[in-house]
Write an enzyme that holds these catalytic residues in place. Sequence first.
Site, PDB file in Angstrom:
ATOM      1  CG  HIS A 191     -24.033  48.039 -21.581  1.00 26.40           C
ATOM      2  ND1 HIS A 191     -24.744  48.736 -20.638  1.00 26.40           N
ATOM      3  CD2 HIS A 191     -23.101  47.313 -20.906  1.00 26.40           C
ATOM      4  CE1 HIS A 191     -24.254  48.455 -19.449  1.00 26.40           C
ATOM      5  NE2 HIS A 191     -23.262  47.594 -19.573  1.00 26.40           N
TER       6      HIS A 191
ATOM      7  CG  ASP B   3     -18.140  41.228 -20.682  1.00 27.15           C
ATOM      8  OD1 ASP B   3     -17.197  41.243 -19.894  1.00 27.15           O
ATOM      9  OD2 ASP B   3     -19.326  41.190 -20.329  1.00 27.15           O
TER      10      ASP B   3
ATOM     11  CG  HIS C 118     -23.951  40.618 -13.337  1.00 27.67           C
ATOM     12  ND1 HIS C 118     -23.368  41.705 -13.918  1.00 27.67           N
ATOM     13  CD2 HIS C 118     -24.053  40.923 -12.018  1.00 27.67           C
ATOM     14  CE1 HIS C 118     -23.139  42.627 -13.008  1.00 27.67           C
ATOM     15  NE2 HIS C 118     -23.541  42.177 -11.839  1.00 27.67           N
TER      16      HIS C 118
HETATM   17  N1  ACO Z   1     -26.135  41.333 -31.443  1.00 28.92           N
HETATM   18  C1  ACO Z   1     -27.138  41.508 -32.344  1.00 28.92           C
HETATM   19  N2  ACO Z   1     -28.250  42.226 -32.097  1.00 28.92           N
HETATM   20  C2  ACO Z   1     -28.368  42.783 -30.891  1.00 28.92           C
HETATM   21  C3  ACO Z   1     -27.365  42.652 -29.917  1.00 28.92           C
HETATM   22  C4  ACO Z   1     -26.221  41.904 -30.230  1.00 28.92           C
HETATM   23  N3  ACO Z   1     -25.222  41.745 -29.348  1.00 28.92           N
HETATM   24  N4  ACO Z   1     -27.740  43.334 -28.796  1.00 28.92           N
HETATM   25  C5  ACO Z   1     -28.931  43.853 -29.064  1.00 28.92           C
HETATM   26  N5  ACO Z   1     -29.304  43.535 -30.342  1.00 28.92           N
HETATM   27  C6  ACO Z   1     -30.510  43.973 -31.034  1.00 28.92           C
HETATM   28  C7  ACO Z   1     -31.751  43.310 -30.482  1.00 28.92           C
HETATM   29  O1  ACO Z   1     -32.029  42.097 -31.155  1.00 28.92           O
HETATM   30  C8  ACO Z   1     -32.793  44.373 -30.720  1.00 28.92           C
HETATM   31  O2  ACO Z   1     -33.106  44.356 -32.101  1.00 28.92           O
HETATM   32  P1  ACO Z   1     -34.625  44.636 -32.579  1.00 28.92           P
HETATM   33  O3  ACO Z   1     -34.905  46.047 -32.180  1.00 28.92           O
HETATM   34  O4  ACO Z   1     -34.576  44.419 -34.044  1.00 28.92           O
HETATM   35  O5  ACO Z   1     -35.472  43.656 -31.830  1.00 28.92           O
HETATM   36  C9  ACO Z   1     -32.050  45.674 -30.465  1.00 28.92           C
HETATM   37  O6  ACO Z   1     -30.675  45.372 -30.765  1.00 28.92           O
HETATM   38  C10 ACO Z   1     -32.169  46.198 -29.036  1.00 28.92           C
HETATM   39  O7  ACO Z   1     -31.707  45.188 -28.164  1.00 28.92           O
HETATM   40  P2  ACO Z   1     -32.310  44.888 -26.718  1.00 28.92           P
HETATM   41  O8  ACO Z   1     -32.319  43.399 -26.520  1.00 28.92           O
HETATM   42  O9  ACO Z   1     -33.593  45.633 -26.522  1.00 28.92           O
HETATM   43  O10 ACO Z   1     -31.240  45.537 -25.788  1.00 28.92           O
HETATM   44  P3  ACO Z   1     -31.101  45.301 -24.222  1.00 28.92           P
HETATM   45  O11 ACO Z   1     -30.702  46.588 -23.640  1.00 28.92           O
HETATM   46  O12 ACO Z   1     -32.312  44.646 -23.640  1.00 28.92           O
HETATM   47  O13 ACO Z   1     -29.923  44.224 -24.125  1.00 28.92           O
HETATM   48  C11 ACO Z   1     -27.785  43.280 -23.902  1.00 28.92           C
HETATM   49  C12 ACO Z   1     -28.622  44.551 -23.780  1.00 28.92           C
HETATM   50  C13 ACO Z   1     -28.421  42.143 -23.050  1.00 28.92           C
HETATM   51  C14 ACO Z   1     -26.377  43.555 -23.340  1.00 28.92           C
HETATM   52  C15 ACO Z   1     -27.701  42.859 -25.393  1.00 28.92           C
HETATM   53  O14 ACO Z   1     -27.152  43.907 -26.159  1.00 28.92           O
HETATM   54  C16 ACO Z   1     -26.922  41.578 -25.578  1.00 28.92           C
HETATM   55  O15 ACO Z   1     -27.471  40.484 -25.408  1.00 28.92           O
HETATM   56  N6  ACO Z   1     -25.598  41.674 -25.945  1.00 28.92           N
HETATM   57  C17 ACO Z   1     -24.771  40.508 -26.101  1.00 28.92           C
HETATM   58  C18 ACO Z   1     -24.348  39.952 -24.742  1.00 28.92           C
HETATM   59  C19 ACO Z   1     -23.281  40.792 -24.073  1.00 28.92           C
HETATM   60  O16 ACO Z   1     -22.294  41.200 -24.672  1.00 28.92           O
HETATM   61  N7  ACO Z   1     -23.485  41.039 -22.747  1.00 28.92           N
HETATM   62  C20 ACO Z   1     -22.516  41.803 -21.925  1.00 28.92           C
HETATM   63  C21 ACO Z   1     -23.089  43.102 -21.513  1.00 28.92           C
HETATM   64  S1  ACO Z   1     -21.872  44.023 -20.604  1.00 28.92           S
HETATM   65  C22 ACO Z   1     -21.939  43.442 -19.024  1.00 28.92           C
HETATM   66  O17 ACO Z   1     -22.930  42.890 -18.596  1.00 28.92           O
HETATM   67  C23 ACO Z   1     -20.755  43.576 -18.126  1.00 28.92           C
END
Ligand code: ACO
Length: 438
Positions: free
Chosen positions: A315, A371, A276
């Site tokens: 996100h 972030d 989070h």
């Molecule tokens: N880098 C590379 N690939 C990514 C990233 C990333 N940062 N985020 C998502 N993807 C990819 C996934 O691997 C997936 O690929 P696929 O379809 O080939 O399997 C696709 O994009 C969809 O991703 P999901 O995991 O389904 O997206 P979800 O909505 O569940 O996750 C999340 C969102 C957790 C924020 C994710 O994008 C992530 O882990 N980002 C990095 C961490 C981050 O920056 N978190 C801060 C969020 S903002 C906040 O909380 C205040």
Amino acid sequence: MSDETATASAGDTLTVRDNRTGTEYDVPILDGTVRAADLGKIRVAEDEPGLAVYDPGFVNTASCRSAVTFIDGDEGVLEYRGYPIEQLAENSDYLEVAYLLIHGHLPSRDEYEAWVHEITYHTFVHENVKTFMQGFRYDAHPMGMLLASVGGLSTFYPEGRNISDPDNRHMQMVRLIAKMPTLGAFAFRHAQGKPYVYPDNELSYTANFLAMLFKMSERKFVADERLIKALEVLFILHADHEQNCSTNAVRSVGSSQVDPYSAVAAGIGALFGPLHGGANEAVLRMLRRIGTIDKIPEFIEGVKAGNEKLMGFGHRVYKNYDPRAKIIKKACDDVFEVTGVNPLLTIALELEKIALEDEYFVSRKLYPNVDFYSGLIYEALSFPPEMFTVLFAIPRTSGWLAQWSELVDDPEQKIARPKQIYTGDRTLEFEAREKRWT
Ligand code: ACO
């Protein structure tokens, strides 16, 4: 569902045919949702439990009706009480935004002045709060200290339990918003072994916070105006984000009608978790590991091969540029003008440029989130990573309280009590120890 059924049920209803019994049900659709309780009427027999919805993590479940914050993730829109975040960040200040979130409208001049006065004159904490904070270990995590101290405030203000009295509720909200920077600053100074600094009520909310953090022997500490403004913007951006993990925690705990200090402590606990509030720290670690611009292509290839994630990108809700990230990127310039440029910025900018042109990120709608740049600013302001979530919790308090107050006034709300799908054993026969242990 057959075509005939679909035609017959035209209108704002959903027709469900239970193939176990052949019975059809018309379920009303309101605001794009069906009521889980209506689905509960679908059952095989009168004495059987009704149909329930299985949704770990509330991925597609609305838990409340709310008029506080609106997000359109596809379009990259964020609004507090209908006002676009960009306009608030540009023209307002944090306390005005806190007023807006809690009261639902922008304050008149009199309302604003009274509000700022109230908040300013509740910034001090009881000396015993200071004493118990001093009792934490020298290396206590500031977020753990904040969590415990906010929970502890409920013992100082037992009248806070009377949540049905609006005046009383108002008083506790004022106290919480006013005291959060004081507690956050005490927690920061504690880790450094420095004396706690009392609030300076001649200063604005953010200027006072900076003074409590960084003042040493000088008679008066006034931070650079550009840093004060940047912190105002960061506080505005973090003030609310509708039903996220910590807000849900505040609402869930608050639904038991406990006092707001206990409910907000629950929110702080939720925000403490790395999924989070902790991603900006991970961004800094990633940028440091990349080290130089020439290493970026290799890093991107690793991300695309699935070895790791590009932290600060993507996100759950925003499938477009996070509107907060755009504003923070601009605030970086103002802060670095005072502090000197964080050398990691060059890597961040180049990384963003490459990622935004790369098919992998474009096709998955992965854009910078809030972030991606916030950690760079916090680091430039001399905050250690452990303070990042504290800097998030302080402004989020107004959002938590706006949501909590809305919950308390909402006649539809009940104590939070989700269902489960039980997967364990049933009706086992207990064997006495002597028999089991032989
Ligand atoms: N880098 C590379 N690939 C990514 C990233 C990333 N940062 N985020 C998502 N993807 C990819 C996934 O691997 C997936 O690929 P696929 O379809 O080939 O399997 C696709 O994009 C969809 O991703 P999901 O995991 O389904 O997206 P979800 O909505 O569940 O996750 C999340 C969102 C957790 C924020 C994710 O994008 C992530 O882990 N980002 C990095 C961490 C981050 O920056 N978190 C801060 C969020 S903002 C906040 O909380 C205040």
